[in-house]
Design an enzyme around this catalytic site. Structure first.
Site, PDB file in Angstrom:
ATOM      1  CD  GLU A   1      -2.911  -1.246   0.405  1.00 17.97           C
ATOM      2  OE1 GLU A   1      -3.183  -0.211  -0.219  1.00 17.97           O
ATOM      3  OE2 GLU A   1      -3.507  -2.315   0.243  1.00 17.97           O
TER       4      GLU A   1
ATOM      5  CB  CYS B   1      -1.780   7.264   1.336  1.00 15.23           C
ATOM      6  SG  CYS B   1      -3.199   6.506   2.132  1.00 15.23           S
TER       7      CYS B   1
HETATM    8  P1  NAD Z   1       8.488   4.917   4.367  1.00 19.72           P
HETATM    9  O1  NAD Z   1       8.486   4.166   3.094  1.00 19.72           O
HETATM   10  O2  NAD Z   1       9.598   5.853   4.639  1.00 19.72           O
HETATM   11  O3  NAD Z   1       8.479   3.917   5.616  1.00 19.72           O
HETATM   12  C1  NAD Z   1       7.441   2.966   5.794  1.00 19.72           C
HETATM   13  C2  NAD Z   1       7.919   1.879   6.732  1.00 19.72           C
HETATM   14  O4  NAD Z   1       8.924   1.098   6.082  1.00 19.72           O
HETATM   15  C3  NAD Z   1       8.557   2.384   8.021  1.00 19.72           C
HETATM   16  O5  NAD Z   1       8.104   1.572   9.094  1.00 19.72           O
HETATM   17  C4  NAD Z   1      10.033   2.184   7.779  1.00 19.72           C
HETATM   18  O6  NAD Z   1      10.796   2.006   8.950  1.00 19.72           O
HETATM   19  C5  NAD Z   1      10.023   0.913   6.953  1.00 19.72           C
HETATM   20  N1  NAD Z   1      11.213   0.694   6.129  1.00 19.72           N
HETATM   21  C6  NAD Z   1      12.091   1.614   5.640  1.00 19.72           C
HETATM   22  N2  NAD Z   1      13.028   1.001   4.893  1.00 19.72           N
HETATM   23  C7  NAD Z   1      12.738  -0.316   4.897  1.00 19.72           C
HETATM   24  C8  NAD Z   1      13.328  -1.466   4.275  1.00 19.72           C
HETATM   25  N3  NAD Z   1      14.394  -1.346   3.478  1.00 19.72           N
HETATM   26  N4  NAD Z   1      12.757  -2.667   4.469  1.00 19.72           N
HETATM   27  C9  NAD Z   1      11.639  -2.782   5.244  1.00 19.72           C
HETATM   28  N5  NAD Z   1      11.040  -1.742   5.852  1.00 19.72           N
HETATM   29  C10 NAD Z   1      11.577  -0.523   5.676  1.00 19.72           C
HETATM   30  O7  NAD Z   1       7.089   5.646   4.426  1.00 19.72           O
HETATM   31  P2  NAD Z   1       6.577   6.687   5.516  1.00 19.72           P
HETATM   32  O8  NAD Z   1       7.296   7.990   5.298  1.00 19.72           O
HETATM   33  O9  NAD Z   1       6.585   6.085   6.870  1.00 19.72           O
HETATM   34  O10 NAD Z   1       5.046   6.858   5.105  1.00 19.72           O
HETATM   35  C11 NAD Z   1       4.602   7.772   4.158  1.00 19.72           C
HETATM   36  C12 NAD Z   1       4.266   7.063   2.865  1.00 19.72           C
HETATM   37  O11 NAD Z   1       3.304   6.057   3.130  1.00 19.72           O
HETATM   38  C13 NAD Z   1       3.639   7.982   1.848  1.00 19.72           C
HETATM   39  O12 NAD Z   1       4.156   7.707   0.573  1.00 19.72           O
HETATM   40  C14 NAD Z   1       2.161   7.595   1.906  1.00 19.72           C
HETATM   41  O13 NAD Z   1       1.448   7.871   0.736  1.00 19.72           O
HETATM   42  C15 NAD Z   1       2.255   6.134   2.176  1.00 19.72           C
HETATM   43  N6  NAD Z   1       1.019   5.632   2.748  1.00 19.72           N
HETATM   44  C16 NAD Z   1       0.245   4.803   1.997  1.00 19.72           C
HETATM   45  C17 NAD Z   1      -0.955   4.328   2.506  1.00 19.72           C
HETATM   46  C18 NAD Z   1      -1.826   3.389   1.712  1.00 19.72           C
HETATM   47  O14 NAD Z   1      -2.649   2.728   2.320  1.00 19.72           O
HETATM   48  N7  NAD Z   1      -1.680   3.308   0.403  1.00 19.72           N
HETATM   49  C19 NAD Z   1      -1.367   4.716   3.785  1.00 19.72           C
HETATM   50  C20 NAD Z   1      -0.562   5.567   4.516  1.00 19.72           C
HETATM   51  C21 NAD Z   1       0.634   6.018   3.991  1.00 19.72           C
END
Ligand code: NAD
Length: 498
Positions: free
Chosen positions: A241, A275
């Site tokens: 997502e 998002c």
């Molecule tokens: P992010 O991608 O920076 O981090 C998301 C999660 O992934 C965090 O818990 C982080 O620690 C983890 N992570 C980072 N690197 C990783 C790796 N290499 N392997 C595994 N896990 C790893 O995103 P964010 O800044 O926390 O969130 C914002 C983003 O999330 C925006 O792009 C937003 O649109 C999206 N989002 C999408 C939805 C949806 O349902 N489509 C909902 C909410 C947020």
């Protein structure tokens, strides 16, 4: 982790209040051994959880949602401290999360219990069934923008489908993740069905590599690609997502006052860190000037800040402000105009509302996710052009259509390349647990919520039970010539006459 292990993990990190930059608490950065420990415990718990069956799991999940609802004020306080969002927004998020736990608990049996399917002419001697089995242990990796609602769309559905869960919350909102797991632990279930491990991306990687049976990832598209590459090494299935660039389409007959109200909420609510928030607005020429004028005055009235009554809070992730600034600069350099705010709108952790118009479609404010209270309003000839522009994006999460004629709205929805469309509202789907949620393209794949969300966390088990010997038996090494003749004749009669 909520349960202690008998080794000292020295790596820690602090959660911060984005309004002040002050540290709130210190948490361990769970390493590979910590994560594997949690996953091993989750695996042992999975047998008990699976054996409880739908009714048993439903009882526990309903207890869980009640416990969260009773203590919502304490959870809201943690959300507010870690994200900076106003209390009301935090409570609303909890309410949505609890609704989803309730729905998943109450609908898992109906959705996932074994069902009989027709066995067809060639197999009249067999009874056929489709059933759904849990994967085992699901690893959930969450973002910070809706730290309860968003991961709960995976956690609740995975649990209701019979899996146990190890949750890695965002490093910006570890306290929320720990609160959720501690609330579960307070129910005193005899096995650790739901645990939280805290940490950064390295902990997320450790979870993906830990041998869990499925990963539910919510976060940015860039991270999803890394997660998918890691999943590929072990063929671990993934639901992703990711981000969005949702468009609002305003037709010439739309109720402009309502469209303005929803646009203000969809674009500026939660400081635009949604998002499926509104990031692009395409308005039909006849109502464009009126829409821009009313929208500008509505967003000017907003009062961002760090108080209980602020319209929205700070940028939770400080460096996101640089992306917002870069997009405004790019839009202006390419000929876009500022109607509200501008580069001066960025101050400290806060960004005041920014409305841009006449922004070229190749500007990053149109092509990339903004994730801030900045929105583009561009003029289009009609709804058809609005649909074409909305679809010219690598993202495909959501879209909204404003029109007097619901049938026109529904036809437009059919043409929009995205996972969820709302007609005459924005984000309305979030409060409908039966609606699956997810995107296409760079917005990810797979679905959370609804019956599809329950199936996302299940493997499909097909079954046939032979009732009597086949009258025309072809599944044998001693096939009779007569049976082959009958089957050739049947093939022609049944399928060859068209
Ligand atoms: P992010 O991608 O920076 O981090 C998301 C999660 O992934 C965090 O818990 C982080 O620690 C983890 N992570 C980072 N690197 C990783 C790796 N290499 N392997 C595994 N896990 C790893 O995103 P964010 O800044 O926390 O969130 C914002 C983003 O999330 C925006 O792009 C937003 O649109 C999206 N989002 C999408 C939805 C949806 O349902 N489509 C909902 C909410 C947020």
């Amino acid at each position: 982790m909520t349960d202690q292990i008998d080794r000292v993990n020295e790596r820690t990190f602090e959660s911060l209040d984005p309004r002040t930059g002050l540290a709130l608490a210190t948490y361990p950065i769970a390493d590979t051994a910590d994560v594997e420990f949690a996953v091993a415990r989750a695996r042992s718990a999975a047998t008990w959880w699976d054996a409880l069956g739908f009714a048993g799991r439903r009882t526990w999940l309903l207890k869980y949602k009640s416990a969260i609802a009773r203590d919502a004020a304490s959870l809201a306080a943690v959300i507010t401290a870690e994200t900076g969002k106003p209390d009301d927004d935090a409570i609303l998020e909890i309410q949505l999360g609890v609704e989803h736990i309730d729905w998943a608990a109450r609908n898992a049996e109906k959705t996932l219990k074994q069902r009989k399917v027709g066995s067809g002419l060639l197999a009249v001697n067999q009874k056929a069934y489709v059933g759904y089995r849990p994967f085992g242990v699901v690893g959930v990796i969450g973002p910070w923008n809706y730290p309860v609602f968003t991961p709960m769309g995976s956690i609740a559905y995975a649990l209701a489908a019979g899996n146990t869960v190890v949750f890695k919350p965002s490093e910006l909102t570890p306290g929320v993740g720990v609160w959720l797991a501690e609330k579960w632990a307070s129910l005193a279930a005899p096995h650790p069905v739901f645990q939280t491990v805290t940490g950064d991306g390295s902990t997320g990687t450790a979870l993906v590599e830990s041998g869990v049976d499925k990963i539910a990832f919510t976060g940015s598209t860039a991270t999803a690609k890394k997660v998918m590459a890691t999943c590929a090494k072990s063929l671990t299935p993934l639901v992703a997502e990711c981000g969005g660039k949702d468009a609002m389409l305003v037709d010439s007959d739309a109720n402009i006052a309502a469209a303005v109200e929803f646009a203000t909420f969809g674009a500026m609510g939660n400081a635009g860190q949604t998002c499926a928030g509104v990031e692009r607005i395409y308005v039909a020429a006849p109502v464009y000037d009126r829409f821009v004028a009313e929208f500008a005055s509505a967003v000017r009235a907003l009062k961002p800040g760090g108080t209980k009554t602020s319209s929205y809070g700070p940028m939770t992730l400080g460096k996101q402000s640089d992306i917002v600034r870069g997009q405004i600069e790019d839009a202006l350099a390419k000929g876009g105009k500022v109607v509200v705010g501008g580069l001066d709108s960025l101050h400290g952790p806060y960004v005041d509302p920014v409305v841009l118009t006449d922004v070229p479609e190749d500007s990053t404010a149109i092509t990339e996710e903004t994730f801030g209270p900045t929105v583009v309003v561009n003029k289009v000839r009609n709804l058809e052009e609005a649909i074409a522009r909305a679809n010219a994006s690598k993202y495909g999460l959501g879209a909204s259509v404003f029109t007097k004629d619901a049938a026109v709205g529904r036809r437009a929805a059919e043409k929009l390349d995205c996972g969820v469309v709302t007609v005459n509202s924005v984000l309305g789907f979030a409060a409908v647990p039966a609606l699956p949620f997810g995107g296409t393209g760079d917005s990810g794949f797979g679905r959370i919520h609804g019956a599809d969300g329950l199936r996302e966390f299940s493997t499909v088990k097909s079954l046939t039970v032979q009732g009597f010997a086949a009258p025309v038996d072809l599944l044998t090494m001693n096939r009779k010539a007569r049976n082959v003749k009958i089957s050739v004749l049947a093939l022609k009669l049944r399928h060859g006459r068209g």
